[in-house]
Design an enzyme around this catalytic site. Structure first.
Site, PDB file in Angstrom:
ATOM      1  CG  HIS A 305      -2.025   0.995   1.112  1.00  0.00           C
ATOM      2  ND1 HIS A 305      -1.884   2.319   1.429  1.00  0.00           N
ATOM      3  CD2 HIS A 305      -3.278   0.822   0.655  1.00  0.00           C
ATOM      4  CE1 HIS A 305      -3.031   2.928   1.185  1.00  0.00           C
ATOM      5  NE2 HIS A 305      -3.893   2.056   0.704  1.00  0.00           N
ATOM      6  CG  ASP A 362      -8.499  -4.491  -2.499  1.00  0.00           C
ATOM      7  OD1 ASP A 362      -9.707  -4.344  -2.308  1.00  0.00           O
ATOM      8  OD2 ASP A 362      -7.747  -3.591  -2.890  1.00  0.00           O
TER       9      ASP A 362
HETATM   10  N1  CMC Z   1       4.235  -7.461  -4.972  1.00  0.00           N
HETATM   11  C1  CMC Z   1       5.561  -7.398  -5.199  1.00  0.00           C
HETATM   12  N2  CMC Z   1       6.308  -6.273  -5.059  1.00  0.00           N
HETATM   13  C2  CMC Z   1       5.657  -5.161  -4.697  1.00  0.00           C
HETATM   14  C3  CMC Z   1       4.275  -5.145  -4.442  1.00  0.00           C
HETATM   15  C4  CMC Z   1       3.557  -6.367  -4.576  1.00  0.00           C
HETATM   16  N3  CMC Z   1       2.259  -6.405  -4.348  1.00  0.00           N
HETATM   17  N4  CMC Z   1       3.902  -3.904  -4.089  1.00  0.00           N
HETATM   18  C5  CMC Z   1       4.996  -3.152  -4.142  1.00  0.00           C
HETATM   19  N5  CMC Z   1       6.073  -3.903  -4.489  1.00  0.00           N
HETATM   20  C6  CMC Z   1       7.452  -3.470  -4.586  1.00  0.00           C
HETATM   21  C7  CMC Z   1       7.755  -2.790  -5.924  1.00  0.00           C
HETATM   22  O1  CMC Z   1       8.165  -3.717  -6.883  1.00  0.00           O
HETATM   23  C8  CMC Z   1       8.859  -1.837  -5.524  1.00  0.00           C
HETATM   24  O2  CMC Z   1      10.051  -2.578  -5.386  1.00  0.00           O
HETATM   25  P1  CMC Z   1      11.516  -1.889  -5.647  1.00  0.00           P
HETATM   26  O3  CMC Z   1      11.551  -0.668  -4.774  1.00  0.00           O
HETATM   27  O4  CMC Z   1      12.470  -2.940  -5.223  1.00  0.00           O
HETATM   28  O5  CMC Z   1      11.566  -1.579  -7.099  1.00  0.00           O
HETATM   29  C9  CMC Z   1       8.442  -1.392  -4.115  1.00  0.00           C
HETATM   30  O6  CMC Z   1       7.671  -2.472  -3.593  1.00  0.00           O
HETATM   31  C10 CMC Z   1       7.625  -0.127  -4.077  1.00  0.00           C
HETATM   32  O7  CMC Z   1       6.598  -0.256  -5.032  1.00  0.00           O
HETATM   33  P2  CMC Z   1       5.797   0.985  -5.625  1.00  0.00           P
HETATM   34  O8  CMC Z   1       4.981   0.523  -6.759  1.00  0.00           O
HETATM   35  O9  CMC Z   1       6.736   2.136  -5.837  1.00  0.00           O
HETATM   36  O10 CMC Z   1       4.936   1.359  -4.363  1.00  0.00           O
HETATM   37  P3  CMC Z   1       3.573   2.092  -4.366  1.00  0.00           P
HETATM   38  O11 CMC Z   1       3.456   2.761  -3.077  1.00  0.00           O
HETATM   39  O12 CMC Z   1       3.432   2.930  -5.576  1.00  0.00           O
HETATM   40  O13 CMC Z   1       2.590   0.832  -4.509  1.00  0.00           O
HETATM   41  C11 CMC Z   1       0.645  -0.404  -4.668  1.00  0.00           C
HETATM   42  C12 CMC Z   1       1.399   0.673  -3.887  1.00  0.00           C
HETATM   43  C13 CMC Z   1      -0.657  -0.682  -3.931  1.00  0.00           C
HETATM   44  C14 CMC Z   1       0.342   0.127  -6.064  1.00  0.00           C
HETATM   45  C15 CMC Z   1       1.500  -1.690  -4.763  1.00  0.00           C
HETATM   46  O14 CMC Z   1       1.838  -2.157  -3.477  1.00  0.00           O
HETATM   47  C16 CMC Z   1       0.809  -2.808  -5.557  1.00  0.00           C
HETATM   48  O15 CMC Z   1       0.890  -2.810  -6.782  1.00  0.00           O
HETATM   49  N6  CMC Z   1       0.103  -3.754  -4.864  1.00  0.00           N
HETATM   50  C17 CMC Z   1      -0.660  -4.784  -5.545  1.00  0.00           C
HETATM   51  C18 CMC Z   1      -2.018  -4.232  -5.959  1.00  0.00           C
HETATM   52  C19 CMC Z   1      -2.944  -4.048  -4.782  1.00  0.00           C
HETATM   53  O16 CMC Z   1      -3.097  -4.929  -3.945  1.00  0.00           O
HETATM   54  N7  CMC Z   1      -3.610  -2.899  -4.745  1.00  0.00           N
HETATM   55  C20 CMC Z   1      -4.613  -2.590  -3.712  1.00  0.00           C
HETATM   56  C21 CMC Z   1      -4.184  -1.480  -2.823  1.00  0.00           C
HETATM   57  S1  CMC Z   1      -5.229  -1.336  -1.356  1.00  0.00           S
HETATM   58  C22 CMC Z   1      -6.787  -0.871  -1.995  1.00  0.00           C
HETATM   59  C23 CMC Z   1      -6.844   0.575  -2.253  1.00  0.00           C
HETATM   60  O17 CMC Z   1      -7.032   1.308  -1.282  1.00  0.00           O
HETATM   61  O18 CMC Z   1      -6.707   0.961  -3.416  1.00  0.00           O
END
Ligand code: CMC
Length: 427
Positions: A305, A362
């Site tokens: 998240h 989720d």
């Molecule tokens: N699986 C594997 N690696 C992950 C994941 C994951 N679910 N989430 C983040 N990472 C890694 C990403 O690869 C990156 O790694 P590195 O720094 O080594 O390159 C690091 O963590 C940071 O990722 P980011 O995309 O910069 O982080 P963010 O804050 O933009 O991501 C997120 C938040 C929710 C988009 C992401 O965690 C994700 O894609 N999760 C899976 C989708 C999901 O479950 N979404 C629902 C969110 S909760 C409901 C809502 O309120 O929307």
């Protein structure tokens, strides 16, 4: 005394005011930065940018705190209903008995859909995703309900009730029509959540009782989704709304933003992922390795998240609901076993620990929705119904602000420098 931040740029020193929130959160106010220095700030993904001051929802991502209008979400999930929480979010205070009764009555009165609007459903191709349909239908509401006043509490409650009630009807309708089934309108004697089940389960040939446990679980599910401060869809509502479009168009944009698998669409994606794991013989490790592989775009859905760097408080509650629901139904969902094992492995894996990746709301919510008999392609629509009060409250907060500004970010241009147009024969 006003706290300030000092910025040094070469030999120039400027002071920028620091804004302090009621929970001690602090922000450097950079509104005068460009005027004073010619510089803008760069923050792709807006991960470190506050776009507003808000009195609605407080989150602390490090401590795993979520409160609506100051009240912990745990207390609301335990004691409140979705309808009462919706009122709280939009009006700022819990309703009195009388106010709650009036608001519930409004929800019943507003639940019908104009017959012409109903006719639109038949025009969508049969495999259309319900989120696409819902976004279009909410946008179309403006053509049918033109008197969109929000200048007093009564008017805003009518608008909120109209959106909450019609969206529930439209959501069930999109599913029933896609199956070629008849649609029943809600019954005035049922509460908001019971009516959802009444409409979803309705069949002229088979009567199905509404289980009070389902009603409780759905109330909690929708309370947990009711608001989440400046997330992707809510920011979309605020941004689109700032152009002064009507509320329905702004909410329609929010629904479109929510649809994505990184946001609300994750609840559907989680179940699809768990089904895939089951189809591969329940072998979890290859999926974990795939999620860790930087060359592979796959992510573990339902983990991570932007704000929570600890266990999502909503996930804790929905996981408990999931266990309680399945136990009282005396059923087992094999996907729950896979989910629990997946969480267990992830919780000990250095990659996920180092990245602070925990289950989000989720991860377990889809298993709850499956147990309630909600079809998988409706999961994100369920999220959208729940988020309605939050979107309305956040839009209203902007609309009530006498200094409401058009949202218009800037950029740093890195394209080609000025050059001349080349006629066709010179290219
Ligand atoms: N699986 C594997 N690696 C992950 C994941 C994951 N679910 N989430 C983040 N990472 C890694 C990403 O690869 C990156 O790694 P590195 O720094 O080594 O390159 C690091 O963590 C940071 O990722 P980011 O995309 O910069 O982080 P963010 O804050 O933009 O991501 C997120 C938040 C929710 C988009 C992401 O965690 C994700 O894609 N999760 C899976 C989708 C999901 O479950 N979404 C629902 C969110 S909760 C409901 C809502 O309120 O929307």
């Amino acid at each position: 005394m006003q706290e300030t931040a000092t910025l040094t740029l070469g030999d120039k020193v400027i002071q920028l005011p620091v804004i302090i929130g009621s929970e001690g959160e602090r922000a450097v106010d950079i509104r005068s930065l460009r005027k004073k220095t010619g510089l803008i700030t760069m923050d792709p993904g807006l991960a470190n940018t506050g776009i507003c001051k808000s009195q609605i929802t407080f989150m602390d991502g490090e401590k795993g705190i979520l409160r609506y209008r100051g009240i912990p979400v745990e207390e609301l999930a335990e004691n409140s209903t979705f309808v009462e929480t919706a009122y709280l979010l939009v009006n700022g205070e819990l309703p009195s008995e009388e106010q709650l009764k009036e608001f519930s009555l409004l929800l019943t009165e507003q639940s019908l859909i104009h017959e012409d609007l109903k006719a639109f459903y038949g025009k969508f191709p049969s495999r259309s995703h319900p989120m696409g349909i819902l976004s279009s239908m909410v946008n179309a509401l403006r053509s049918f309900y033109k008197d969109l006043k929000i200048d007093n509490e009564e008017a805003i409650n009518i608008t909120l009730a109209r959106l909450m009630s019609k969206v529930r009807t439209m959501a069930v309708m999109s599913y029933k029509i896609s199956r070629g089934h008849t649609v029943a309108y809600p019954k005035p004697e049922y509460c908001y959540c019971s009516n959802f089940f009444y409409m979803l389960y309705h069949s002229p040939v088979r009567k199905r009782e509404i289980n009070p446990l389902f009603v409780k679980a759905l109330n909690v599910f929708w309370i947990l989704h009711a608001d989440h401060e400046q997330n992707c869809s809510t920011s979309a509502v605020r941004l689109v709304g700032s152009g002064r479009v009507n509320l329905y168009a702004a909410i329609s944009a929010g629904i479109a933003a929510l649809w994505g698998p990184l946001h609300g669409g994750a609840n559907q994606a989680v179940i699809e992922m768990l089904i895939k794991i089951r189809e591969k013989g329940g072998k979890i490790k290859p999926f974990i390795e795939k999620a860790k592989n930087k060359k592979d775009p796959f992510r573990l859905m339902g983990f991570g998240h932007r704000v929570y760097k600890t266990y999502d408080p909503r996930a804790k509650i929905i996981k408990k609901v999931c266990h309680e629901l399945l136990a009282s139904l005396k059923t087992n969902d094999p996907l729950l076993d896979i989910a629990l094992e997946l969480e267990e492995i992830v919780s000990k894996d250095p990659y996920f620990m180092d990245h602070h990746l925990y289950p989000n709301v989720d991860f377990y919510s889809g298993i709850v929705l499956r147990a309630l008999g909600v079809p998988t392609n409706m999961f994100t629509v369920m999220f959208a119904i729940g988020r309605m009060p939050g979107w309305v409250a956040q839009w209203k907060e902007d609309a009530d602000d006498p200094k409401w500004k058009l949202y218009r970010p800037r950029q740093i241009y890195i394209g080609k420098n000025k050059r001349s147009y080349l006629p066709m024969d010179k290219r």
